[in-house]
Design a protein around this motif. Structure first.
Motif, PDB file in Angstrom:
ATOM      1  N   GLY A  65       0.816  -1.213   0.000  1.00  0.00           N
ATOM      2  CA  GLY A  65       0.000   0.000   0.000  1.00  0.00           C
ATOM      3  C   GLY A  65       0.847   1.258   0.000  1.00  0.00           C
ATOM      4  N   ARG A  66       1.855   1.297   0.849  1.00  0.00           N
ATOM      5  CA  ARG A  66       2.746   2.460   0.872  1.00  0.00           C
ATOM      6  C   ARG A  66       3.467   2.615  -0.453  1.00  0.00           C
ATOM      7  NH1 ARG A  66       5.483   1.301   6.824  1.00  0.00           N
ATOM      8  NH2 ARG A  66       3.665   1.921   8.089  1.00  0.00           N
ATOM      9  N   THR A  67       3.864   1.484  -1.029  1.00  0.00           N
ATOM     10  CA  THR A  67       4.556   1.541  -2.316  1.00  0.00           C
ATOM     11  C   THR A  67       3.662   2.149  -3.386  1.00  0.00           C
ATOM     12  OG1 THR A  67       5.880  -0.415  -1.781  1.00  0.00           O
ATOM     13  CG2 THR A  67       5.678   0.176  -4.103  1.00  0.00           C
ATOM     14  N   GLY A  68       2.412   1.663  -3.467  1.00  0.00           N
ATOM     15  CA  GLY A  68       1.500   2.141  -4.503  1.00  0.00           C
ATOM     16  C   GLY A  68       1.198   3.620  -4.380  1.00  0.00           C
ATOM     17  N   VAL A  69       0.890   4.083  -3.171  1.00  0.00           N
ATOM     18  CA  VAL A  69       0.539   5.487  -2.978  1.00  0.00           C
ATOM     19  C   VAL A  69       1.731   6.394  -3.275  1.00  0.00           C
ATOM     20  CG1 VAL A  69      -0.177   7.204  -1.274  1.00  0.00           C
ATOM     21  CG2 VAL A  69      -1.285   4.964  -1.327  1.00  0.00           C
ATOM     22  N   THR A  70       2.898   6.049  -2.722  1.00  0.00           N
ATOM     23  CA  THR A  70       4.087   6.890  -2.929  1.00  0.00           C
ATOM     24  C   THR A  70       4.507   6.887  -4.388  1.00  0.00           C
ATOM     25  OG1 THR A  70       4.792   6.207  -0.710  1.00  0.00           O
ATOM     26  CG2 THR A  70       6.391   7.382  -2.063  1.00  0.00           C
ATOM     27  N   PHE A  71       4.418   5.732  -5.040  1.00  0.00           N
ATOM     28  CA  PHE A  71       4.795   5.639  -6.456  1.00  0.00           C
ATOM     29  C   PHE A  71       3.914   6.539  -7.313  1.00  0.00           C
ATOM     30  CE2 PHE A  71       3.664   3.620 -10.519  1.00  0.00           C
ATOM     31  CZ  PHE A  71       4.886   3.687 -11.170  1.00  0.00           C
ATOM     32  N   MET A  72       2.619   6.515  -7.096  1.00  0.00           N
ATOM     33  CA  MET A  72       1.709   7.332  -7.895  1.00  0.00           C
ATOM     34  C   MET A  72       1.941   8.825  -7.660  1.00  0.00           C
ATOM     35  SD  MET A  72       0.044   5.248  -9.745  1.00  0.00           S
ATOM     36  CE  MET A  72      -1.184   6.383 -10.388  1.00  0.00           C
ATOM     37  N   LEU A  73       2.207   9.226  -6.417  1.00  0.00           N
ATOM     38  CA  LEU A  73       2.407  10.642  -6.125  1.00  0.00           C
ATOM     39  C   LEU A  73       3.719  11.156  -6.706  1.00  0.00           C
ATOM     40  CD1 LEU A  73       1.201  10.819  -2.407  1.00  0.00           C
ATOM     41  CD2 LEU A  73      -0.019  11.598  -4.454  1.00  0.00           C
ATOM     42  N   ILE A  74       4.795  10.384  -6.550  1.00  0.00           N
ATOM     43  CA  ILE A  74       6.101  10.837  -7.028  1.00  0.00           C
ATOM     44  C   ILE A  74       6.139  10.935  -8.543  1.00  0.00           C
ATOM     45  CG2 ILE A  74       8.532  10.146  -7.227  1.00  0.00           C
ATOM     46  CD1 ILE A  74       8.412   9.132  -4.405  1.00  0.00           C
ATOM     47  N   ASN A  75       5.485  10.002  -9.218  1.00  0.00           N
ATOM     48  CA  ASN A  75       5.565   9.943 -10.678  1.00  0.00           C
ATOM     49  C   ASN A  75       4.338  10.516 -11.375  1.00  0.00           C
ATOM     50  OD1 ASN A  75       8.116   8.144 -11.063  1.00  0.00           O
ATOM     51  ND2 ASN A  75       6.907   7.087  -9.517  1.00  0.00           N
ATOM     52  N   ALA A  76       3.532  11.277 -10.640  1.00  0.00           N
ATOM     53  CA  ALA A  76       2.343  11.869 -11.240  1.00  0.00           C
ATOM     54  C   ALA A  76       2.700  12.809 -12.390  1.00  0.00           C
ATOM     55  CB  ALA A  76       1.539  12.624 -10.175  1.00  0.00           C
ATOM     56  N   TRP A  77       3.862  13.451 -12.329  1.00  0.00           N
ATOM     57  CA  TRP A  77       4.260  14.421 -13.358  1.00  0.00           C
ATOM     58  C   TRP A  77       4.377  13.782 -14.740  1.00  0.00           C
ATOM     59  CZ3 TRP A  77       8.609  14.187 -16.449  1.00  0.00           C
ATOM     60  CH2 TRP A  77       9.541  13.215 -16.113  1.00  0.00           C
ATOM     61  N   PHE A  78       4.627  12.464 -14.791  1.00  0.00           N
ATOM     62  CA  PHE A  78       4.719  11.774 -16.075  1.00  0.00           C
ATOM     63  C   PHE A  78       3.538  10.845 -16.327  1.00  0.00           C
ATOM     64  CE2 PHE A  78       6.061   7.731 -18.099  1.00  0.00           C
ATOM     65  CZ  PHE A  78       6.113   8.198 -19.403  1.00  0.00           C
ATOM     66  N   LEU A  79       3.097  10.119 -15.292  1.00  0.00           N
ATOM     67  CA  LEU A  79       2.039   9.127 -15.477  1.00  0.00           C
ATOM     68  C   LEU A  79       0.719   9.773 -15.890  1.00  0.00           C
ATOM     69  CD1 LEU A  79       2.709   6.722 -12.459  1.00  0.00           C
ATOM     70  CD2 LEU A  79       3.369   6.420 -14.848  1.00  0.00           C
ATOM     71  N   LEU A  80       0.369  10.877 -15.260  1.00  0.00           N
ATOM     72  CA  LEU A  80      -0.902  11.521 -15.576  1.00  0.00           C
ATOM     73  C   LEU A  80      -0.920  12.067 -17.007  1.00  0.00           C
ATOM     74  CD1 LEU A  80      -3.665  12.159 -14.495  1.00  0.00           C
ATOM     75  CD2 LEU A  80      -2.774  14.308 -13.564  1.00  0.00           C
ATOM     76  N   PRO A  81       0.090  12.797 -17.459  1.00  0.00           N
ATOM     77  CA  PRO A  81       0.097  13.215 -18.867  1.00  0.00           C
ATOM     78  C   PRO A  81       0.099  12.041 -19.844  1.00  0.00           C
ATOM     79  CG  PRO A  81       1.635  14.538 -17.609  1.00  0.00           C
ATOM     80  CD  PRO A  81       1.174  13.442 -16.695  1.00  0.00           C
ATOM     81  N   MET A  82       0.800  10.965 -19.493  1.00  0.00           N
ATOM     82  CA  MET A  82       0.824   9.810 -20.383  1.00  0.00           C
ATOM     83  C   MET A  82      -0.570   9.210 -20.529  1.00  0.00           C
ATOM     84  SD  MET A  82       2.768   6.179 -19.830  1.00  0.00           S
ATOM     85  CE  MET A  82       1.672   5.843 -18.460  1.00  0.00           C
ATOM     86  N   VAL A 134       5.803  18.144  -4.448  1.00  0.00           N
ATOM     87  CA  VAL A 134       5.456  18.085  -3.022  1.00  0.00           C
ATOM     88  C   VAL A 134       5.756  16.705  -2.454  1.00  0.00           C
ATOM     89  CG1 VAL A 134       3.551  18.211  -1.371  1.00  0.00           C
ATOM     90  CG2 VAL A 134       3.715  19.896  -3.213  1.00  0.00           C
ATOM     91  N   ALA A 135       5.449  15.639  -3.219  1.00  0.00           N
ATOM     92  CA  ALA A 135       5.704  14.271  -2.743  1.00  0.00           C
ATOM     93  C   ALA A 135       7.194  14.014  -2.569  1.00  0.00           C
ATOM     94  CB  ALA A 135       5.100  13.260  -3.724  1.00  0.00           C
ATOM     95  N   VAL A 136       8.002  14.473  -3.513  1.00  0.00           N
ATOM     96  CA  VAL A 136       9.450  14.283  -3.400  1.00  0.00           C
ATOM     97  C   VAL A 136       9.994  15.036  -2.194  1.00  0.00           C
ATOM     98  CG1 VAL A 136      11.666  14.750  -4.512  1.00  0.00           C
ATOM     99  CG2 VAL A 136       9.786  13.809  -5.849  1.00  0.00           C
ATOM    100  N   CYS A 137       9.565  16.274  -2.014  1.00  0.00           N
ATOM    101  CA  CYS A 137      10.024  17.055  -0.854  1.00  0.00           C
ATOM    102  C   CYS A 137       9.605  16.382   0.450  1.00  0.00           C
ATOM    103  CB  CYS A 137       9.463  18.472  -0.924  1.00  0.00           C
ATOM    104  SG  CYS A 137      10.139  19.477  -2.264  1.00  0.00           S
ATOM    105  N   GLY A 138       8.373  15.834   0.482  1.00  0.00           N
ATOM    106  CA  GLY A 138       7.921  15.138   1.676  1.00  0.00           C
ATOM    107  C   GLY A 138       8.769  13.920   1.988  1.00  0.00           C
ATOM    108  N   CYS A 139       9.155  13.158   0.967  1.00  0.00           N
ATOM    109  CA  CYS A 139      10.015  11.980   1.175  1.00  0.00           C
ATOM    110  C   CYS A 139      11.386  12.376   1.680  1.00  0.00           C
ATOM    111  CB  CYS A 139      10.129  11.187  -0.126  1.00  0.00           C
ATOM    112  SG  CYS A 139       8.605  10.372  -0.655  1.00  0.00           S
ATOM    113  N   VAL A 140      11.925  13.482   1.141  1.00  0.00           N
ATOM    114  CA  VAL A 140      13.245  13.952   1.582  1.00  0.00           C
ATOM    115  C   VAL A 140      13.199  14.372   3.038  1.00  0.00           C
ATOM    116  CG1 VAL A 140      14.992  15.739   1.264  1.00  0.00           C
ATOM    117  CG2 VAL A 140      13.974  14.629  -0.730  1.00  0.00           C
ATOM    118  N   VAL A 141      12.173  15.135   3.409  1.00  0.00           N
ATOM    119  CA  VAL A 141      12.049  15.590   4.798  1.00  0.00           C
ATOM    120  C   VAL A 141      11.882  14.398   5.744  1.00  0.00           C
ATOM    121  CG1 VAL A 141      10.564  16.861   6.397  1.00  0.00           C
ATOM    122  CG2 VAL A 141      11.130  17.843   4.163  1.00  0.00           C
ATOM    123  N   MET A 142      11.079  13.423   5.334  1.00  0.00           N
ATOM    124  CA  MET A 142      10.846  12.253   6.176  1.00  0.00           C
ATOM    125  C   MET A 142      12.136  11.458   6.377  1.00  0.00           C
ATOM    126  SD  MET A 142       7.934   9.301   5.734  1.00  0.00           S
ATOM    127  CE  MET A 142       8.490   8.921   4.086  1.00  0.00           C
TER     128      MET A 142
END
Length: 502
Positions: free
Chosen positions: A250-267, A482-490
């Motif tokens: 679950g964590r993998t799926g949510v984080t993956f979709m948020l981090i890669n939204a910049w490419f997956l959504l346009p595709m 925002v997702a990448v920055c959140g992962c870095v801070v965490m």
């Protein structure tokens, strides 16, 4: 000095001597591992030592993407290249990709390096990273350096990977091969580690990293890897129903979709257009499947054939894991028949279930699977087939799973048959791999067309820029940032907490 002080001093001296010997042994082991990895990389990098390029099917498109990304540096961010508008139907190289790893040769071009040299240096770096990451991932799984080195050799020298690199010439899919071991090693540890361990709860991190790097390399490789993962989860049965496994996935799926939204959504938004989907669909999708007997072949001839209904195995591409891997898999099948793998531990069960996964994937990659039923059925089926591009893409997770099965077999051989037999088996595997790999590379050098950069033979396919972006695209970029920055801070916070605990 009394006797107690003398005894204590002697003990400290012996301890210091022990640590000194241990440090020396560690340095020797590191040097030996580095030498072996460089040797593995050197063997498969022989075609890069020529003064010409091997004419791959997708080579000119890869070179065109390099030039396009080079022109985009400093002009647009993120850099997105469009598709080749005049491409024939079924030409997967014209698909919409993230092109992140084309930044490496593009930066070399930006610094004045020639196009051919930048491409070769990128392939050499891909070989180096593939061997290094495979060795690191396999050592975490098998906890044996010799088995991990053998696994890295088998994976780096996999004919299917070399075919993609030297025969096809798709730089994006070549980069994707670097990160496949991260996924398969994460799946191995998912079922072999104790779920109560602290490291187990952090397995979502390598999963997220691996799938994200795959998405940024090749969407077709991402699709077949997700399919392989799904098959493993299903065939592991009740072992996949644990609460910790659900949390990791679950964590993998949510984080993956948020981090890669910049490419997956346009595709995904682009795939609403029928023309963008049709460009990637072959006229006869099923005809591009393989024959199962092809996986048993020993010597590869460097063929370029992809339509097996027309020519059969004559001139077929080398979409196989290699003779040494197949030999180890046959040894495991014989061991299962002889009752050697009856233990119920996680590694034994997973090694046996991987064979079933490979069987299912081989069926999907074959021309006997009824892909015609899905072709032109509806828009959803067409989009799914456009992700796959060809049934032969399923041969990639087949090779990956078979290499992992071979590594598990080597590790369990040491435990059941003894260290001596394990070393003899690793030596035999190495000899077979060296012979077959050199045979295949030699045939590729003999049969491939030579493209001479100094003679002006390089004609990169011009790839257009994607400049007009909708608000949805910009929103997806903001979500990823925002997702990448959140992962870095965490990660920073967790690092500080660990330091305080120590």
């Amino acid at each position: 000095m009394d006797s107690e002080e003398a005894f204590s001093l002697k003990g400290r001296r012996m301890e210091n001597r022990y640590h000194a010997v241990a440090r020396k042994q560690n340095k020797t082991a590191v040097k030996w591992n580095a030498f072996c990895l460089l040797l593995i990389v050197g063997v498969v990098s022989v075609p890069l030592m020529t003064n010409y390029l091997l004419g791959g099917n997708d080579l000119m498109v890869s070179l065109g993407r390099i030039e396009a990304v080079k022109q985009g540096i400093g002009n647009t961010f993120p850099i997105r290249t469009g598709v080749w508008p005049t491409a024939d139907y079924g030409y997967g190289a014209a698909s919409f990709q993230a092109d992140v790893f084309y930044l490496i040769p593009a930066l070399l071009r930006f610094l004045g390096v020639g196009l051919g040299t930048a491409y070769k240096l990128s392939l050499f770096l891909a070989n180096l990273l593939t061997a290094l990451i495979a060795f690191s991932c396999f050592r975490k799984c098998f906890r044996r350096t010799d088995v991990a080195m053998a696994g890295s050799m088998l994976y780096t020298w996999c004919p299917c990977r070399l075919d993609e690199m030297y025969v096809n010439g798709n730089l994006g899919e070549t980069a994707a091969w670097i990160f496949l071991p991260i996924i398969i090693s994460g799946l191995i540890r998912l079922y072999t580690m104790e779920q109560k361990e602290e490291e187990y709860s952090r397995l979502w991190i390598p999963f997220t990293v691996g799938f994200s790097l795959l998405a940024l390399s090749s969407t077709s490789m991402l699709a077949v890897t997700l399919g392989m993962t799904l098959f493993i989860l299903l065939l592991m049965g009740k072992r996949s129903l644990g609460e910790q496994i659900f949390l990791v996935l679950g964590r993998t799926g949510v984080t993956f979709m948020l981090i890669n939204a910049w490419f997956l959504l346009p595709m995904l938004l682009r795939l609403r257009n029928v023309e963008n989907v049709q460009t990637l669909l072959a006229g006869d999708f099923q005809a591009m499947g393989t024959y199962p007997v092809q996986y048993l072949s020993v010597f590869q001839w460097g063929g370029r054939g992809t339509s097996y209904f027309e020519n059969g195995l004559a001139g077929a591409r080398a979409m196989v894991p290699g003779a040494a891997v197949i030999a180890l898999v046959l040894i495991r099948i014989w061991g299962i028949y002889a009752g050697k793998y009856r233990e119920k531990n996680g590694q034994t069960v997973l090694g046996n279930r991987l064979l079933l996964v490979c069987l299912a994937l081989i069926v999907l990659s074959s021309c006997s699977f009824p892909w015609d039923f899905f072709q032109d059925r509806n828009m959803i089926c067409s989009i799914l087939l456009s992700f796959l591009q060809s049934p032969t893409k399923w041969a990639i997770p087949v090779c990956l799973s078979l290499v992992m099965t071979a590594g598990i077999t080597l590790g369990q051989t040491a435990g059941q048959e003894g260290e001596k037999r394990c070393r003899i088996l690793i030596l035999a595997v190495t000899v077979v791999s060296v012979g077959t790999t050199q045979f295949f590379i030699g045939n590729v050098l003999k049969t491939a067309a030579c493209i001479w950069p100094q003679a002006g033979d390089l004609n990169p396919v011009p790839m257009p820029f994607v400049t007009e972006e909708s608000m949805v695209w910009r929103l997806s970029e903001l979500i990823s940032a925002v997702a990448v920055c959140g992962c870095v801070v965490m990660s920073i916070v967790r690092g500080r907490n660990r330091v305080k605990e120590v």
